[in-house]
Write a protein that holds these residues in place. Structure first.
Motif, PDB file in Angstrom:
ATOM      1  N   THR A 242       8.691  -0.241   9.793  1.00 29.08           N
ATOM      2  CA  THR A 242       7.278  -0.035   9.481  1.00 29.08           C
ATOM      3  C   THR A 242       6.595  -1.355   9.146  1.00 29.08           C
ATOM      4  OG1 THR A 242       7.537   2.245   8.696  1.00 29.08           O
ATOM      5  CG2 THR A 242       5.694   1.000   7.811  1.00 29.08           C
ATOM      6  N   VAL A 243       7.246  -2.157   8.308  1.00 25.28           N
ATOM      7  CA  VAL A 243       6.669  -3.452   7.923  1.00 25.28           C
ATOM      8  C   VAL A 243       6.501  -4.345   9.151  1.00 25.28           C
ATOM      9  CG1 VAL A 243       7.057  -5.566   6.606  1.00 25.28           C
ATOM     10  CG2 VAL A 243       7.573  -3.341   5.572  1.00 25.28           C
TER      11      VAL A 243
ATOM     12  N   TYR B 180      -4.620 -10.109   9.821  1.00 24.89           N
ATOM     13  CA  TYR B 180      -4.077  -8.938   9.115  1.00 24.89           C
ATOM     14  C   TYR B 180      -5.230  -8.191   8.458  1.00 24.89           C
ATOM     15  CZ  TYR B 180      -0.136  -6.368   7.127  1.00 24.89           C
ATOM     16  OH  TYR B 180       0.796  -5.416   6.846  1.00 24.89           O
TER      17      TYR B 180
ATOM     18  N   VAL C  82       1.994   0.003   6.187  1.00 23.57           N
ATOM     19  CA  VAL C  82       3.054  -0.363   5.239  1.00 23.57           C
ATOM     20  C   VAL C  82       3.044   0.582   4.042  1.00 23.57           C
ATOM     21  CG1 VAL C  82       3.921  -2.180   3.710  1.00 23.57           C
ATOM     22  CG2 VAL C  82       2.981  -2.772   5.953  1.00 23.57           C
TER      23      VAL C  82
ATOM     24  N   SER D  32       3.609  -3.431  11.481  1.00 19.96           N
ATOM     25  CA  SER D  32       2.255  -3.741  11.006  1.00 19.96           C
ATOM     26  C   SER D  32       1.765  -5.097  11.514  1.00 19.96           C
ATOM     27  CB  SER D  32       2.202  -3.709   9.473  1.00 19.96           C
ATOM     28  OG  SER D  32       2.871  -4.825   8.915  1.00 19.96           O
TER      29      SER D  32
END
Length: 565
Positions: free
Chosen positions: A136-137, A220, A228, A140
């Motif tokens: 998941t991290v 980001y 996240v 991102s």
């Protein structure tokens, strides 16, 4: 303090004789010879531990694990509308992104079910949750469609380990009296977690900050952070399972009686506050389903892949023998159609809400059918895409925030889910699970049929909301599945049924995506009809209590009285 060590030899010989008389779910299946002092059936021994703080903690963790699966798979529906400026996804690619997490879950469900039944429940749930968070991290930071698709697939591959196995894991810490209620209580926690999702999305996605990461070639943005945040519950649950023991019933089924007894003593101490030495059971007898548990691969087969496949088949094949084949087919079919609607229709929920909100803002006093609003929105998007100077209008067309009404309606939906799980948890031991399942699916199906026939968009949205509540049936059916299968098949049965359900999610997300913009009415009506038919199929599910003889509770009562509870 009870002492039984001086009788171990006589007890061991008597245990060999006692395997012909066993208990499954608190009911006698065969005859019941007299047990020696200090020896108990697993169900009785588990009841002596009482229902207390440990059980509440386990229910909380299980509910959060279920909520984590929802956040990871359905949270993407909030990301897709606001990531357009960064990813430039087509309608087809958005459909793929909606379903890819479920594709990962489907591809691994069988594997995790097999491993959970052969190596342990906790040993699968814990590492898969932690690995899922890592993916998941990393996802991102994706800068294009393909990198995001691959990473979300791997995330789905991992979180599948906890999504189905947790039902068997939680159920095996509870007696038949509390098992279904515990599962529905975890579903209530799941509902509360789901209810928080729109709030998290609103708090995170609608922020204004930007963090340039020039060395990665991206900026980001809040929607990346939201991904996240959706994975954090999985991280926390994975870490918490370092302190929670393996299923005692699984340990006993593998012949680890001492470890099983140690877990029962720990639960007893945690729940009652008494010393482990006062636990009045020295030996635990396996249930009938565990005595037929042993499976082994052919030692002559030195190819590990072939051995694994053969072992998986030996674990899966019993689900389709004469005794269980009808039950397995029914449960898989019902789960498939519930997921087609609950997840397939939900994936396009934020889009439809946004479309209705834009229509109502532009035409505050107008009435229209919800499908006409969808068609009008689709036509406006096509006009933008056909414009010559698309690059100049891209920033105008991109929307990095969601309308507040999207979060409000989503919050209402999740609140209704939490209330529904709480109500079902209160009545599941008093009313047939089949009746509850039919009522849920029939009401939701009727509202789905009504939604495109109402010319008030806001009222039609509430019918849409109730249609999506069909997901309540997933947990009711899973609770029934835990009761219908023995320990040796339980995790695999739940995994197979939910694998078929996730296949329904993939099919539903893509079919709805293909039909909703041109055949909206058919989409809603067919979803409603399929739910009603699935509810009717539920009445053909066997009753697990049928043909069982109530157990003689005199020994159980005396045992419980010995603990002072």
């Amino acid at each position: 303090m009870c002492e039984f060590k001086d009788k171990q030899d006589s007890v061991a010989s008597e245990k060999t004789k006692l395997t012909v008389a066993t208990v499954e779910g608190g009911n006698i299946i065969a005859g019941q010879p007299e047990l020696s002092k200090g020896t108990e059936y697993f169900e009785n021994a588990l009841e002596v531990t009482t229902f207390g703080k440990f059980n509440y903690l386990l229910i909380l963790i299980s509910g959060v694990i279920l909520a984590n699966v929802l956040l990871e798979t359905l949270g993407i529906s909030f990301v897709l509308p606001v990531s357009q400026c960064d990813l430039n996804l087509t309608v087809y690619q958005r459909g793929v992104m909606s379903a890819i997490g479920f594709a990962g879950i489907i591809s691994s469900s069988h594997l995790w079910g097999f491993l959970a039944d052969t190596t342990g429940r906790r040993s699968i749930i814990r590492p898969t949750l932690l690995m899922g968070f890592v993916f998941t991290v990393v996802s991102s930071f994706s800068t294009n469609f393909w990198s995001l698709v691959i990473l979300r697939f791997l995330n789905g591959f991992c979180i599948s380990g906890g999504s189905a196995t947790i039902y068997a894991y939680l159920g095996e810490f509870h007696t038949e009296k509390n098992r279904s209620r515990a599962i529905m209580s975890s579903a209530f926690i799941f509902g509360v977690g789901a209810m928080i999702m729109p709030g998290i999305a609103w708090l995170v996605i609608n922020q204004e900050w930007r963090l340039p990461l020039t060395f990665l070639g991206l900026t980001y943005k809040p929607w990346r952070l939201f991904m996240v945040v959706c994975g954090i519950p999985g991280l926390l649950c994975g870490l918490s399972l370092f302190r929670i023991p393996e299923s005692p019933k699984f340990l006993l089924s593998q012949g680890h009686e001492e470890q099983c007894l140690q877990v029962l003593k720990d639960i007893y101490r945690f729940n009652t506050g008494k010393l482990k030495e006062t636990f009045p059971v020295a030996h635990v007898i396996e249930d009938l389903d565990n005595n037929t548990r042993r499976h082994s691969t052919d030692e002559r087969d030195k190819n590990p892949i072939t051995a694994l496949l053969k072992s998986m088949w030996s674990q899966t094949q019993p689900l389709f023998n004469r005794e269980y084949v009808m039950t397995t087919v029914l449960i898989c079919t019902i789960q498939f159609w519930i997921f087609v609607t609950s997840n397939g229709m939900y994936m396009w929920f934020p889009d439809i809400l946004n479309s209705v909100a834009e229509f109502m803002n532009a035409n505050p006093s107008s009435s229209a059918y919800i499908c006409n609003v969808v068609y009008e929105k689709h036509e406006s998007i096509l006009k933008f895409e056909l414009a010559r100077n698309v690059s100049d209008t891209m920033m105008e067309r991109c929307n990095e925030k969601l309308d507040i009404s999207t979060y409000q309606k989503s919050l209402i939906l999740e609140f209704l889910y939490a209330v529904g799980f709480a109500c079902i948890g209160g009545i599941i031991n008093k009313i047939s699970k089949r009746s509850i399942l039919f009522f849920c699916l029939a009401v939701c199906g009727a509202c789905g049929i009504a939604a495109p026939l109402i010319n008030q968009p806001n009222f039609a949205l509430y019918m849409y909301l109730i249609l999506l509540l069909c997901g309540l049936g997933i947990n009711v059916l899973s609770a029934a599945t835990v009761d219908l299968y023995p320990t040796r098949l339980r995790a695999m049965a739940v995994c197979i049924s939910l694998m078929m359900g996730r296949l329904g999610s993939v099919v539903g997300a893509n079919i709805v995506g293909a039909l909703i913009t041109n055949h909206c009415e058919i989409t809603f009506i067919s979803s409603g009809v399929s739910l009603i038919l699935a509810g009717l199929l539920g009445f053909f599910i066997p009753n697990p209590a049928k043909d069982r003889i109530p157990i003689d509770t005199r020994r159980r009562s005396s045992l419980v009285s010995m603990t002072g509870n």
